[in-house]
Design an enzyme around this catalytic site. Structure first.
Site, PDB file in Angstrom:
ATOM      1  CG  ASP A  66     -25.667  10.068 -15.594  1.00  0.00           C
ATOM      2  OD1 ASP A  66     -24.637   9.377 -15.536  1.00  0.00           O
ATOM      3  OD2 ASP A  66     -26.417  10.075 -16.595  1.00  0.00           O
TER       4      ASP A  66
HETATM    5  C1  GLC Z   1     -26.408   7.701 -18.957  1.00  0.00           C
HETATM    6  C2  GLC Z   1     -24.934   7.779 -18.624  1.00  0.00           C
HETATM    7  C3  GLC Z   1     -24.275   9.069 -18.999  1.00  0.00           C
HETATM    8  C4  GLC Z   1     -24.911   9.631 -20.252  1.00  0.00           C
HETATM    9  C5  GLC Z   1     -26.348   9.986 -19.890  1.00  0.00           C
HETATM   10  C6  GLC Z   1     -27.103  10.594 -21.078  1.00  0.00           C
HETATM   11  O1  GLC Z   1     -27.098   7.177 -17.868  1.00  0.00           O
HETATM   12  O2  GLC Z   1     -24.584   7.483 -17.277  1.00  0.00           O
HETATM   13  O3  GLC Z   1     -22.877   8.826 -19.154  1.00  0.00           O
HETATM   14  O4  GLC Z   1     -24.205  10.777 -20.692  1.00  0.00           O
HETATM   15  O5  GLC Z   1     -27.068   8.865 -19.399  1.00  0.00           O
HETATM   16  O6  GLC Z   1     -27.264   9.657 -22.084  1.00  0.00           O
END
Ligand code: GLC
Length: 732
Positions: A263
């Site tokens: 993430d």
């Molecule tokens: C964010 C979220 C995740 C998302 C990612 C990309 O922090 O936790 O769910 O897909 O970043 O945007």
């Protein structure tokens, strides 16, 4: 291209080119103008040469922009490996649907699959190849802001939705209308201590395997191409560095062959977690555990090469990760057509087209939950004089926090929905969604009407309410009070809105409350002061129209809660399928020394599976065609359901099973089946479920997944508090 060609391509890459494929950056590194930013922007120390080798890009959308970036990137690329465009398409792209927690209340997997299909088609024309969806984290604590993104508290139901979403998004990936999907957030992200986002998760292995992991597994078994790791720890080990989860479970036990992506910036966060001394150790821990792509940090690009040269990491680990990325690009047909579905013309034709809006409107009708309807106030007669009041009466902020590509101007407000139905509506805002202080705590820019004259607005509201026959009061929390980073310790609406409710109550007219929120709020005060109550979630682009259809009876309610509404925040986490204690509350009398609170009941205000309809459904007793179940047989459990009203309606018949004794403590009940039936007025149908031994399996005291002989209760009814039950016995 042939897989052998992918292998040849991999073999031809330099170590820098290989590591480049494991980097994901957002569009700001490729384009001047500000991009959608979904995490902390920080100085990454990324150089132009790193950008020229990066393998994927997140949250840059739009056919023209995607094609432009891809073309410029490939012109300078030596090995001509196309960029992979990924984005958060959570509840639709431009055509936004209700937030997933609302969709979860539909109990309609077919509709969920259709919605994912539409989202894929719309996003594919905008150049998206992978969506960071479905988010399937099991949730039991309404204080956590991301419950809005989940389908709710039940493992069985979330598994059905996970499969439906993957089927809707994917299909054959070399078809440019399909997009690959990424199940998230693996694993257990929905259970942070205190409901506080990014916090540690503290659960035993049995609960993890029994309740939380099956939903990710369901998505993978349905063919999901990517897994995103979660910010939390499991067993005090951050998931991104958790070898047991990312390697032993995901690769060895589940045979997952797809890509694992971190993430946002979480590989670098291993330092903050305190398990990595520095970025180099963070890079080692994440790559060793099995995290292929580094989202938005420079940890991999700075340190993987030296870890290989120092023989701390074997090049095979890097090669395996890069191969998985190249194979995904190959499955998506990128080598043959780097632009895939990006098509400016089709993009214009598809975005928010009538068919998509029609499905969005239907999904609103199927996601709003009727929680109260005293005096059969609803549906409203069209000639009823309505006063539409409250901060959500004219608001277009109905898409929820993850609708990052939606155009709010395209959203139908409740006011517009009512106007579209009957031509007129008296309207007043009456109160503010947010107190000043709360607005400053959101940590995100919000447009607050500084000219808002609360006193005058309230006077306006009182004046039109006095002239009306019924008050429709549109209240709620701000969209940014839920979603990522949106944890709350209180589950209330603003004092300003509570004051408005009190003023409306004093006018002694029937009140219909429309509640807009990204989570179950504490609705006790609201429930006590209204005649009818509808949970609208954040209903998306067709919100106002779908809600008006329900208000005036053009559509009938069929949604049932996929997450419990707490009686008080002090109950959180509260969920229906809890374990039994050694001192259950007795049904009669007060025994202090039982598992209960002194000041509130154990039961939630509204339970899992609850929801009213304009129809009234009556259940007969359960008939089992045999009393004994064995491994190779099944029991038919039948029940008659009759619509005793004069209104056609759809009922979601729910099958629950309780294991009365196990080698470990078992939940008081578990959802094991649903059947949706439509009944004409006075019509009766028989619903039959098959009960098999497989449905009774669980992680026993030896952590083997199997059933155990003994007695079981089967309950069939319209929600999780049904007491319509029968008994059967499992014999091995
Ligand atoms: C964010 C979220 C995740 C998302 C990612 C990309 O922090 O936790 O769910 O897909 O970043 O945007």
């Amino acid at each position: 291209m042939e897989l052998s060609k992918v292998q040849e391509l991999l073999a031809s890459l330099t170590i820098e080119e290989k590591i480049g494929q494991l980097i994901q950056l957002n569009g700001s590194f490729f384009e001047e103008q500000e991009e959608v930013v979904t995490g902390p922007m920080q100085e990454l120390g990324i150089h132009q040469k790193d950008i020229q080798l990066a393998g994927s890009i997140l949250n840059t959308v739009g056919a023209k922009k995607v094609k432009n970036i891809q073309r410029k990137y490939l012109e300078q690329s030596k090995k001509k490996i196309p960029l992979l465009f990924m984005a958060d398409i959570i509840n639709g792209y431009k055509t936004t649907f209700p937030i997933p927690l609302g969709l979860g209340c539909s109990f309609d997997t077919e509709m969920i699959q259709d919605i994912a299909r539409i989202a894929a088609q719309e996003a594919a024309t905008a150049g998206i190849a992978v969506t960071f969806s479905p988010m399937v984290d099991l949730v039991r604590d309404a204080r956590w802001g991301r419950v809005m993104e989940s389908f709710g508290e039940d493992t069985y139901l979330n598994c059905q939705y996970a499969k439906a979403m993957v089927k809707g998004y994917q299909g054959k990936l070399d078809e440019k209308n399909n997009i690959a999907c990424c199940v998230k957030h693996f694993a257990g992200y929905g259970a942070p201590i205190g409901g506080r986002d990014y916090n540690s998760v503290d659960m035993n292995e049995r609960t993890l395997f029994q309740a939380y992991l099956p939903v990710y597994q369901a998505a993978i078994e349905a063919g999901c191409e990517m897994v995103m790791t979660s910010f939390n720890t499991i067993d005090q080990i951050p998931v991104t560095a958790n070898y047991k989860l990312l390697h032993t479970v995901l690769r060895e036990q589940w045979k997952f062959r797809g890509v694992v992506i971190s993430d946002y910036s979480e590989i670098k966060e291993l330092i903050a977690h305190g398990i990595a001394e520095d970025e180099k150790e963070a890079a080692y821990l994440a790559m060793h555990a099995g995290c292929d792509i580094d989202m938005m940090t420079s940890v991999y690009v700075k340190h993987l090469k030296s870890l290989i040269e120092e023989k701390v990491l074997d090049i095979q680990v890097i090669d395996d990760a890069v191969r998985r990325v190249l194979e995904l690009k190959n499955k998506l047909g990128l080598f043959e057509n780097p632009y895939r579905g990006a098509d400016e013309q089709l993009e214009k034709e598809r975005e928010l087209c009538c068919d998509y809006r029609h499905k969005a409107r239907e999904s609103v009708q199927k996601s709003c939950v009727l929680l109260k309807n005293n005096q059969q106030l609803l549906p409203l007669k069209k000639d009823k004089k309505i006063a539409l009041i409250g901060p959500y009466s004219m608001s277009k902020q109905l898409n929820g926090m993850w609708s990052i590509y939606a155009d709010e101007k395209e959203t139908a407000s409740v006011y517009e929905g009512i106007i579209n139905h009957r031509g007129i509506a008296e309207c007043a805002i009456g109160a503010k969604v947010l107190e000043e202080c709360a607005g400053n705590q959101l940590g995100l820019p919000i447009s607050q009407d500084l000219e808002f004259d609360e006193k005058r607005e309230l006077e306006n509201a009182i004046e039109i309410a006095k002239k009306a026959e019924v008050i429709v009061l549109a209240l709620g929390e701000h969209p940014y009070q839920s979603g990522e980073g949106g944890s709350r310790a209180e589950l209330s609406i603003s004092d300003s809105q509570l004051g408005l409710l009190k003023q409306m109550k004093a006018i002694h007219k029937p009140i219909v409350v429309l509640m807009f929120s990204g989570r179950p709020l504490d609705l006790k005060i609201i429930e006590e002061n209204c005649t009818a109550l509808i949970q609208c979630w954040f209903p998306g682009v067709e919100g106002g129209n779908g809600i008006a259809d329900l208000l005036f009876g053009e559509a009938n309610f069929s949604a049932r809660l996929s997450m419990s509404f707490p009686y008080s925040v002090g109950q959180c986490p509260v969920y229906y399928n809890h374990d039994q204690t050694g001192r259950p509350v007795e049904s009669v009398g007060i025994n202090r020394f039982t598992s209960r609170y002194l000041d509130v009941p154990n039961q939630p205000l509204y339970c899992f599976g609850y929801g009213l309809s304009y129809s009234i459904f009556e259940y007969g007793s359960i008939h089992l065609d045999k009393k004994y179940l064995t491994k190779n047989t099944f029991i038919k459990a039948s029940v008659k359901v009759k619509n005793i009203s004069n209104v056609k309606g759809e009922e979601t018949v729910q099958l629950y099973i309780r294991d009365l004794k196990g080698s470990v403590v078992r939940p008081v009940k578990e959802l094991k089946g649903i059947a949706k039936i439509t009944l004409e007025p006075k019509e009766e149908k028989e619903v039959t479920f098959k009960i098999t031994e497989e449905m009774l399996r669980f992680y026993t005291i030896s952590m083997t997944y199997e059933s155990e002989e003994g007695s079981f209760e089967v309950m069939i009814g319209s929600n999780s508090e049904t007491y319509n039950k029968a008994l059967f016995v499992l014999q091995k």
